[in-house]
Structures are given as C-alpha cells and as structure tokens.
Write a protein that holds these residues in place. Structure first.
Motif, PDB file in Angstrom:
ATOM      1  N   ASP A 414      36.501  42.401  16.963  1.00 29.18           N
ATOM      2  CA  ASP A 414      36.819  43.835  17.080  1.00 29.18           C
ATOM      3  C   ASP A 414      37.134  44.362  15.679  1.00 29.18           C
ATOM      4  OD1 ASP A 414      37.678  46.365  17.584  1.00 29.18           O
ATOM      5  OD2 ASP A 414      39.185  45.797  19.090  1.00 29.18           O
ATOM      6  N   ALA A 417      39.376  47.626  15.123  1.00 29.35           N
ATOM      7  CA  ALA A 417      40.826  47.419  15.195  1.00 29.35           C
ATOM      8  C   ALA A 417      41.318  46.663  13.970  1.00 29.35           C
ATOM      9  CB  ALA A 417      41.189  46.647  16.471  1.00 29.35           C
ATOM     10  N   LEU A 418      40.542  45.649  13.571  1.00 26.06           N
ATOM     11  CA  LEU A 418      40.938  44.834  12.414  1.00 26.06           C
ATOM     12  C   LEU A 418      41.079  45.698  11.161  1.00 26.06           C
ATOM     13  CD1 LEU A 418      41.308  42.027  11.026  1.00 26.06           C
ATOM     14  CD2 LEU A 418      38.850  42.134  10.543  1.00 26.06           C
ATOM     15  N   TRP A 419      40.125  46.611  10.975  1.00 23.17           N
ATOM     16  CA  TRP A 419      40.145  47.481   9.790  1.00 23.17           C
ATOM     17  C   TRP A 419      41.469  48.234   9.695  1.00 23.17           C
ATOM     18  CZ3 TRP A 419      37.722  48.195   5.360  1.00 23.17           C
ATOM     19  CH2 TRP A 419      37.863  49.417   4.685  1.00 23.17           C
ATOM     20  N   TRP A 420      41.876  48.868  10.776  1.00 22.60           N
ATOM     21  CA  TRP A 420      43.100  49.680  10.734  1.00 22.60           C
ATOM     22  C   TRP A 420      44.353  48.835  10.657  1.00 22.60           C
ATOM     23  CZ3 TRP A 420      43.387  54.217   8.886  1.00 22.60           C
ATOM     24  CH2 TRP A 420      42.259  55.032   8.909  1.00 22.60           C
ATOM     25  N   GLU A 421      44.251  47.615  11.202  1.00 23.60           N
ATOM     26  CA  GLU A 421      45.379  46.681  11.059  1.00 23.60           C
ATOM     27  C   GLU A 421      45.613  46.382   9.571  1.00 23.60           C
ATOM     28  OE1 GLU A 421      44.705  43.447  13.907  1.00 23.60           O
ATOM     29  OE2 GLU A 421      45.621  42.173  12.355  1.00 23.60           O
ATOM     30  N   LEU A 422      44.517  46.135   8.832  1.00 23.84           N
ATOM     31  CA  LEU A 422      44.636  45.822   7.402  1.00 23.84           C
ATOM     32  C   LEU A 422      45.051  47.051   6.601  1.00 23.84           C
ATOM     33  CD1 LEU A 422      41.441  43.572   7.057  1.00 23.84           C
ATOM     34  CD2 LEU A 422      43.825  42.801   6.957  1.00 23.84           C
ATOM     35  N   SER A 424      46.835  49.572   7.655  1.00 27.77           N
ATOM     36  CA  SER A 424      48.267  49.811   7.910  1.00 27.77           C
ATOM     37  C   SER A 424      49.121  48.818   7.143  1.00 27.77           C
ATOM     38  CB  SER A 424      48.617  49.663   9.389  1.00 27.77           C
ATOM     39  OG  SER A 424      47.664  50.254  10.190  1.00 27.77           O
ATOM     40  N   ARG A 425      48.705  47.551   7.158  1.00 27.29           N
ATOM     41  CA  ARG A 425      49.535  46.522   6.539  1.00 27.29           C
ATOM     42  C   ARG A 425      49.590  46.685   5.023  1.00 27.29           C
ATOM     43  NH1 ARG A 425      47.480  40.545   6.887  1.00 27.29           N
ATOM     44  NH2 ARG A 425      47.273  41.153   9.067  1.00 27.29           N
ATOM     45  N   THR A 430      49.031  55.381   8.235  1.00 30.84           N
ATOM     46  CA  THR A 430      49.060  55.412   9.703  1.00 30.84           C
ATOM     47  C   THR A 430      47.692  55.805  10.247  1.00 30.84           C
ATOM     48  OG1 THR A 430      51.330  56.189   9.524  1.00 30.84           O
ATOM     49  CG2 THR A 430      50.282  56.373  11.696  1.00 30.84           C
ATOM     50  N   ASP A 436      39.148  54.575  17.440  1.00 27.64           N
ATOM     51  CA  ASP A 436      38.367  53.368  17.687  1.00 27.64           C
ATOM     52  C   ASP A 436      36.935  53.625  17.237  1.00 27.64           C
ATOM     53  OD1 ASP A 436      37.359  50.954  18.462  1.00 27.64           O
ATOM     54  OD2 ASP A 436      37.360  51.411  20.614  1.00 27.64           O
TER      55      ASP A 436
END
Ligand SMILES: [Zn+2]
Length: 527
Positions: A414, A417-422, A424-425, A430, A436
C-alpha cells in the motif's frame, strides 16, 4: 601487455567513441531541441547502451577481474564491471524498461494539472504556492501538482516490477540493492548514514518547523493543527519557504553573474576560460531551461549549459556548474581514459560547496563587492537560511530514500499509505484528511532517476566536510589559492583512481560523516 590490460584496452576502444558521440548528441539536443537532434540523441544512447550490454565483453571483464590484475588495471576493470552489470539482462526486458521510462518521462513533460479550469505548468503551481493567500486556490494548485501521479502510477509500479526482475536475474535481492551496489555504495553504510542524519537533524528540524508553522498559521489565519501540505511553498516541501530565507534580489540585480563566477575561480587559481568559451550560457528559444555541465571527451572539452539571469539562483547555479567543470578539467591527464572521471557524490560535493558561496558573507564582500556594513546586516540571516535549506532537504531525502527501498522490497504494498506515513514521520507534514492517492508517483525521480536521491544528500555531506578541511588547511575558500591547490591535488587530480569513499577519507582525514553538515546547521540556526 597483460591479458587484463588487453581486455581494458578493447573495452575502451569500443566505448570511448560511443561515449563521446552520446555526449555530443546530448549537448546538441539540449542546445537546440529539434526533432532531428532528438533522434540522433536517442540513437547515440542506444548504441552506447547496446555496447554496455555486450555479453562477450562482460564475460572477458569478469574473467580478467577473477584472475587478478595490478591495482590501476583492477580499478578500471571494477568500473567497467559496474557499468556493464545493470545492462546484462535479456534484451527484451532491457528494451521494455527503456521504452516504459521514456513513455513515463514524456507524460511528465506533457501533463498539466488544472486550477480553476485552466491548465497550469510547474512554474505556475509554484507561483501560486509562493504568492497566493487564498487557501482554496492553494489547495487546488497543490492537488493539481499531484494529478500527474495518478496518470503514471500504474506504469511506475510496473517499472519497479521490471527493474526487480532485471536485478533478480543478476542475483540481486531487488533493484534497490543493485543500484546501490553498482554505484560503489554499501547499503548498510547508506542506512547508517541516513539514520545518523535523522538523529542529528530531528530536534533542530522540529524546532525550526514549529517556528515556521507558527508564521504560516498567522499568515493564513488558521491554527497550526489546521496546516496541510498546500500551506507550504513547495509541493513536496523539499524547499524552504521564501519567508525563511534572505532576499538578495537587490544584491544581484544588474550584476554580471558569469563574471562573478569566473572571478571566484580565478581567486582559487583555477582558470575556467576554456570552459566558458565553449559554453552556452543565456536563455534562448528551443533550448533546455535547466543547467548542467558536461565533460564531452575527458580530454578538456568541458561545457556548461545555463540560462543565466542576474539573480541569486543563477549565481549559485553558475558557481555550481563550474565546480563540476573545474573538477573535469582538473583530472591528471596522464591517467587512463576510464579513470579521468569522478564519482557523482564527490563532484556534487564540489559543486554544492561552490554554489553555497552565493549566500556566503565573505564572497558577497570580496567577490561581489558589497559594503562591509551591508554584509554584516545580512550575515546572520544568510547563515540561518543555508542551515534551514540543508535541514529541510535532509528530511526530504529521508522520505525519498526510505520510500524507494520499500517500493522495490514490495511493489504491491500500500504505497499511498506508506508515502504519507514517511512524510508525516520525517517532514512532520499532516496529510490531507482521508487522502488515498498515488502522491509518491508525482515525483519524477521515482520513475526516471530511480535510487538516486541519496546522492544529493551525500553531496551536501561532502561539501560540509570539505569546507571544514579547507577552513583548517587554507583558512577558508574565497580568494585562497591554497584552497584551490588543495582541491586540485587532493580531489581533482586522482580522478577515479581510487574509490570515492577512500578519496574523501584521504582528502579530509576521516571517513564521510554527517557531523560537519550537522554543525553547519547548528551554527546557522544559532546565528
Ligand atoms: Zn550538480
């Protein structure tokens, strides 16, 4: 002549004219983008790629390496091996990858998002994100910047699968592992360095970002918690918002940027006239809008393409490109042809080291001729701006490199989702609520310059580390012939006769480290 030497000689005889032809046709196609020049460029690149794919040549190189050779011959065999490995895949697969890359690249060139029903190019999107106070318009511009991602995402995923298939046929885990290995990097070391960069910047970035967010919230009349990606100026937040920089418009207005760059190198004892005479430096219709430096023949035909204007960006860019050029004309001409070359991280390091001078107080005083009082007034702001640039860019590279490793580890994951997780981190941005979409695919490098982004970060680390060494051995850089002589002897002359990481260690007295860049950031933010 020994057998390994004979193998090297045969390879060079074959590759050298193809390399020169590819360089010249690349130059011509960028200076004048005609249909004919474009066809010649593609033909020349295919000819070079076909030679690099030659299985017999590759077999001879592998045998010669296995049989052992004296060090400089071995070094040439290693470089040949690294250039030929990625091409040793079935021709049908190699051509499918090339064709799909070309197709994605041309869709990037042609695609236009829309704002208020009218098509907008990248410059217009950036203009809106820089100037507009209308949040709805900003959001539309940001969304428009991502539509290309949706248009190419399936093919970018397919490219990752094909590249993995190629890499696995050569015994590599995936394309990421192959790309890192054949560029003389070590994956474990790479991620240790990235983790070090993360650790060294995480607090400084959080502090800087909190202050920037407070200013943005005030500008847009919202709370910090309500800030979304379109409140920043760059669609990927890879650059510092202009409010965080120093305005040098007046300083460069009416200045001869080429003469300033020439004088800077003269001050180091490096004569760049031969490069400038062959260069194409000013804007014209039908000409590439960016800038680059090319070493056409590794015998002194080095040229810069630019579109110079009298501003800070072009001052930085001319200093940067001539840095690549000074390196290329500085190789020991007695070295074999294959070794009259440089590793990308080191040449980017030299170019970044020189480009940074466009925001350097001493350079503005000594080379541009700014009054000391004016320089003093600007100095703290200049240092802070440079620190912020390095900070923001480092966090962005952490997103890109970690994303690409994950992409090749599992192209079916996915990724949205992974892109936005990175993001954000590492960037503390935000995501838009309920987002999606394939926003990762909107970054052209993922498709067309795969597993390359960390090179820019390494270039920054090299620049900071070399600068610390020059401060120590020559008392600085601007106007110091000792600094030019040091770079000439320790960095330029050896070419590729030793691996880039050993070259850096030999020149600076320590392996590449992020500590010098981290210190540049800390000093800048404290001023
Ligand atoms: Zn460069």
């Amino acid at each position: 002549m020994s057998e390994p030497e004979a193998v090297v000689e045969r390879a060079v005889e074959r590759l050298r004219p193809l390399y020169k032809a590819a360089s010249l046709s690349w130059w011509d196609a960028n200076v004048s983008a005609t249909e004919e020049n474009e066809q010649r460029r593609v033909a020349a690149e295919l000819a070079l790629s076909d030679a690099l794919a030659d299985a017999d040549l590759f077999g001879d190189i592998a045998t010669a390496r296995a049989n052992g050779a004296e060090p400089l011959v071995r070094r040439q065999l290693d470089l040949l091996h690294a250039s030929l490995v990625p091409q040793q895949v079935p021709e049908s697969l190699r051509h499918r990858i090339v064709e799909l890359e070309a197709s994605v690249e041309s869709r990037f060139a042609q695609h236009r998002g829309e704002v208020s029903g009218r098509p907008v190019d990248d410059n217009e999107i950036k203009r809106i994100l820089r100037e507009s106070d209308d949040v709805a318009e900003r959001r539309e511009a940001w969304e428009a910047s991502k539509t290309v991602g949706a248009a190419v995402a399936d093919d970018v995923r397919e490219l990752a699968r094909l590249r993995n298939e190629a890499a696995r046929s050569l015994g590599y885990r995936d394309w990421f592992a192959l790309a890192v290995d054949t560029s003389e990097m070590d994956e474990t070391r790479l991620f240790e360095t990235l983790d070090e960069c993360d650790r060294l910047t995480v607090d400084a970035f959080a502090g800087w970002k909190a202050a920037t967010d407070a200013r943005l919230a005030e500008r847009f009349g919202c709370t910090v918690a309500e800030l979304r990606p379109w409140h920043y100026e760059d669609p990927f937040f890879q650059e510092v918002p202009a409010a965080g920089g120093v305005d040098l418009t007046e300083v460069f207005a009416g200045k001869d940027v080429v003469a300033l760059a020439r004088a800077t190198y003269d001050g180091l004892g490096v004569d760049t006239n031969a490069i400038l005479d062959r260069s194409d430096l000013f804007p014209r219709d039908g000409k590439c809008q960016h800038a680059f430096c090319i070493d056409v023949d590794r015998e002194g035909d080095v040229r810069v393409l630019a579109n110079v204007a009298d501003d800070r960006y072009w001052a930085d860019t001319m200093l940067h490109e001539l840095g690549h050029g000074a390196y290329d004309i500085g190789f020991d001409q007695g070295l074999p042809w294959l070794l009259r070359d440089c590793h990308l991280t080191v040449t980017e390091g030299i170019a970044i080291l020189m480009g940074r001078l466009a925001q350097d107080a001493e350079w503005l005083r000594e080379v541009v001729g700014l009054e000391s009082a004016d320089v003093e007034r600007l100095e703290a702001g200049l240092r802070a701006a440079q620190a912020a640039e390095l900070l923001v860019f480092t966090r962005w590279v952490l997103v890109m490199t970690n994303f690409e490793r994950a992409l090749y580890a599992d192209p079916e994951a996915d990724l949205n989702a992974l892109w936005w997780e990175l993001v954000s981190r590492y960037q503390l941005v935000t995501p838009p609520d309920g987002r999606d979409g394939p926003d990762w695919a909107a970054k052209i490098h993922v498709a067309c310059a795969p597993v390359y982004y960390h090179t820019y970060l390494y270039g920054n680390l090299v620049a900071s580390q070399l600068r610390a060494t020059l401060d120590r051995v020559a008392g600085g850089l601007v106007g110091r012939r000792e600094a030019g002589a040091f770079l000439g002897e320790q960095v330029f002359r050896p070419g590729q006769s030793l691996r880039w990481d050993r070259l850096i260690e030999a020149a600076t007295g320590e392996p590449l480290t992020a500590t010098h860049a981290a210190r540049d950031i800390a000093v800048g933010l404290a001023s």
